[in-house]
Design an enzyme around this catalytic site. Sequence first.
Site, PDB file in Angstrom:
ATOM      1  N   TYR A   1       4.937   6.164   4.698  1.00  0.00           N
ATOM      2  CA  TYR A   1       5.001   6.555   6.093  1.00  0.00           C
ATOM      3  C   TYR A   1       5.472   5.466   7.053  1.00  0.00           C
ATOM      4  CZ  TYR A   1       2.184  10.378   4.257  1.00  0.00           C
ATOM      5  OH  TYR A   1       1.728  11.429   3.537  1.00  0.00           O
TER       6      TYR A   1
ATOM      7  N   PRO B   1       0.825  -1.202   0.000  1.00  0.00           N
ATOM      8  CA  PRO B   1       0.000   0.000   0.000  1.00  0.00           C
ATOM      9  C   PRO B   1       0.862   1.256   0.000  1.00  0.00           C
ATOM     10  CG  PRO B   1      -0.747  -1.568   1.664  1.00  0.00           C
ATOM     11  CD  PRO B   1       0.556  -2.075   1.143  1.00  0.00           C
ATOM     12  N   ILE B   2       0.405   2.281  -0.723  1.00  0.00           N
ATOM     13  CA  ILE B   2       1.170   3.512  -0.820  1.00  0.00           C
ATOM     14  C   ILE B   2       1.425   4.109   0.554  1.00  0.00           C
ATOM     15  CG2 ILE B   2       1.104   5.884  -1.678  1.00  0.00           C
ATOM     16  CD1 ILE B   2       1.742   3.819  -3.775  1.00  0.00           C
ATOM     17  N   CYS B   3       0.414   4.047   1.454  1.00  0.00           N
ATOM     18  CA  CYS B   3       0.609   4.629   2.783  1.00  0.00           C
ATOM     19  C   CYS B   3       1.727   3.921   3.532  1.00  0.00           C
ATOM     20  CB  CYS B   3      -0.690   4.589   3.587  1.00  0.00           C
ATOM     21  SG  CYS B   3      -1.331   2.931   3.849  1.00  0.00           S
ATOM     22  N   THR B   4       1.835   2.601   3.346  1.00  0.00           N
ATOM     23  CA  THR B   4       2.917   1.857   3.997  1.00  0.00           C
ATOM     24  C   THR B   4       4.265   2.292   3.453  1.00  0.00           C
ATOM     25  OG1 THR B   4       1.508  -0.045   4.395  1.00  0.00           O
ATOM     26  CG2 THR B   4       3.872  -0.437   4.384  1.00  0.00           C
TER      27      THR B   4
END
Length: 988
Positions: free
Chosen positions: A599, A593-596
Amino acid sequence: MKAIETSLEINEQLYSRQLYVLGTEAMRRLRRSSMLVSGMKGLGVEIAKNLVLAGVGRLTLHDPSPTCWMDLASQFFLAEEDIGQNRAKASLPHLAQLNSSVCLDAHDGPLAEIELQAFQVVVLTDSTLEEQLQVGSLCHKLGVHFVVASTRGLVGQLFCDFGKEFTIYEPSEAEPLGNSIGHISQGSPGILTVLEENGHCFQDGDRAVFSGIEGMTELNDGDPRPVRVLDKRTLEIGDTAAFSPYLRSGTITKVKKPQTPLSSSLHRPRIMAASSWETERARCLHQAFQALHKFQAQTGRLPRPWDLGDANELVVLARGLEPLQGDHGEKGNEALDEALVKEFAMTCTGDLSPVSSVIGGIAAQEMLKAASGKFTPLDQWLYFDALECLPEDGQSPLGPEGCAHVNCRYDGQIAVFGADFQKKLGEQNYFLVGAGAIGCELLKTFAMVGLGAGPGGGITVTDMDTVELSNLSRQFLFRWQWGTPKAELWAKAAALAVKDMNPALRVTAHTNELGPDTEHVYGEDFFSSLDGVACALDTFEARQYVSERCIHSLKPMLESGTQGIQGEAAIFVPFLTQPYSMPPEDAIETAYPICTLRYFPSTIEHTLQWALNEFEGLFRLPAETINRYLQEPDFLKRMEGPQALNCLRTASTSFLHPPQCWRDCVAWAQSHWQHCFHDSISHLLQEGVPFWSGARRCPQPLDFDLSSDAHLDYILAAANLYAKTHRLAGSQDRDGLRGMLQASPALASVFAGDRQLEEASAERGESEKPRKQQASAASLPWASHGPARLRLSQIDQSLREFWEEAGLPPEAESKKIAGRIIPAIASTTAVVAGLMGLELYKAVMGHRRLSSYRHSSLHLDGPHLARWAPSAASVQQYRDMKWTAWDRLTVTAPAPGQPEMTLKDLLSYLQEKHHLPVTRLLLDSHLLYSSWAPDCWCPPDLSHRVTELVRQETHKELKEGQKELVFRISCEDEDLDTTFPPLHYRLR
């Protein structure tokens, strides 16, 4: 002497793929090893080849016998001119060319003269039972690891005895298990709590290491500590009273335990098999081999091929043997499978290259285990047979006359399959797609079996890749000629490599990629001339394309793949098996996932994937977007709004504000560094939400430091890539770069205003009209960027890990992940190619029973080899019509001079002939007819001729020499998962 004095230095470029399989420590143990291969027929040379490619320290070849005609069926380093010469000495120079770092020598005297204690591992491949017992007992006494390997026709056996003190340092390929840390107390003992609700992975007595801990940093990267289990979420980890207080984060990882397996013995055989049925079959084959030893001792020869009298005598000898004992001393009560023993007896004189590849690959890996301590070894005996390759019921039976020796290079194969089948093999025309590791092994197999080596036969091979140094550790036909096209190398070196193996082999080499762009080369005429296709490709998409061409032309397809010590082999037969289909996308590669990635990067994979995404967005996508814009100025108009806006954002910096010199590129690189590693992180931390815990480490902003190699390397790599994209000269002058940055600390401000302007324009959805002369600077097709891409990705990843105080990762691991490098080792490749060769026999022989074919899955840890009958071609149904993926509907256009079919005629024919009420007709992606018309589509005139309609809707003329059009159809009331057979409209 158990080891030799040899350099511990490992050529990481040569062994890069193998190092991902074995690891550095195991490879060092391998480089210190000394091994003996006794018997240099086909099986012995296969083992020796794999060991030399793997880079063992010293290898001695032993064989007291001269070369004979039977040897040439599988011994690829012996030729007709070697007949009468000693096998070991004749093979030595060929093996020496494979790897100059391996010390090789040959011994042609009796085995009893060799000092066995000089070797760490010994294998016997062509030995009597008496020799096996004597050498095995002596090796067991001396602590020398002992292996027996043998092939007889379509059957092979393998035995290992590594002694009482053998240690397995790494039993499996699996990564070490671990848990995220929630808390650690100060005390004696310290108590650790894991975050996972389902508990930890530890048992009492396990040892663990720690990493990524904030606060109690004394635990990080220390020596392994013993742990004691308190409950499913808490552990005692020893004295932590003097350590700093624990703050947050961290991982506890289980250390793999060395293991000592049970000692083996030839006197009390233990059979390894995956099921009770396979165990019974293996025990029967064990008795057959024992009876064969008795037969040879009594007669001084092997049974005559397909001689019923000799076969019956072997069955009698097998009946007289004592039943095998189980692991606990009990005697087996299985009845002897006399039919199996008889088949073995009638074919055991044969010598087949594919069987040697299978047993030789497994045996070589067992010897590597013995020397390296990596992976679990075989527990005593393994048996393999492929007797399903023999003619099926109803096919012409074999007899002694057709299988007798005729003093030719195929005698070992004729003894099993007969002279008529050998002639049929020579008449085959096959297409080998891919000349890499598996391709090399397959071409060797083709040469040995004589595929395409007779009148009218031939092999076409194509590969557009280049030979690199890392290829040489597993592709034994490429010798120190990296940097040239593989297939071009085939053409240049055919006489030296393949022709040496079989001068009659006919090979045509191409350097084309097989795909839609080369269908003018590999068109309908080419595929219709083939008897089959062997696929040795490394991408699922390429395999899928080959499969579609095989379905279209109704040709059998051999397919395989390897990864480390794992491999698969399969065959797909028209109208019999289910065709090859690419695995679903989510099973091919795990997406993060992009958030993983942005961040919470907690693994090397996360940080490297983030870095690769940065590379794609900064360099590849802008170049591709601008290239396409210059070729198709209106392509953005065909995109949806958000997609077009993303393309404009991607290319805006390069397109609207291109750099003019090296200094501009440096300014851009420093500006991007500041944005990624300082500004965006500071903004994130200002949000004030402490969302990091456990494996989620708190990111920390970095200040640019000219004294940091990682910081400077990032600027250097990024600026060079940016310069190359814009056709500007780059620089590798680190001192000059440092001086430029030191003299102009505000250099990045050159591009700061541009960044703000671009972000403001993007928010309004605006863009400037591109300047043509600036666009041309980025019109270079994106190509050679591999090393720079990898370097930037490594630096990106390293800097990301500085945020979380994780330290620098191993460079080899970074290369593996960033380059998506597949681990590889020669032994796996050899086994997989041998399994494909066995399926080739069946395809050429024309087997029609599904149960005769095999799909195979290999895991050399153990080792484990599973083989099963492939799935039958699935049947679909629409009303009364049934079909498989191999079927098609055929319509032939009228003869010249006759009016061509109209669209109405075609639809009526399908309705009347096949009862198919067609609602949609498509050619590729072009809709030619629909019974319900979308608003934006103008339906065609039903009176149009078929070819006229095709020209009108596709805006293309038919290709010169085109023989057919292939349409896709849909019908009313069809199920959602129904795929109708293609409609082949044959042109006159």
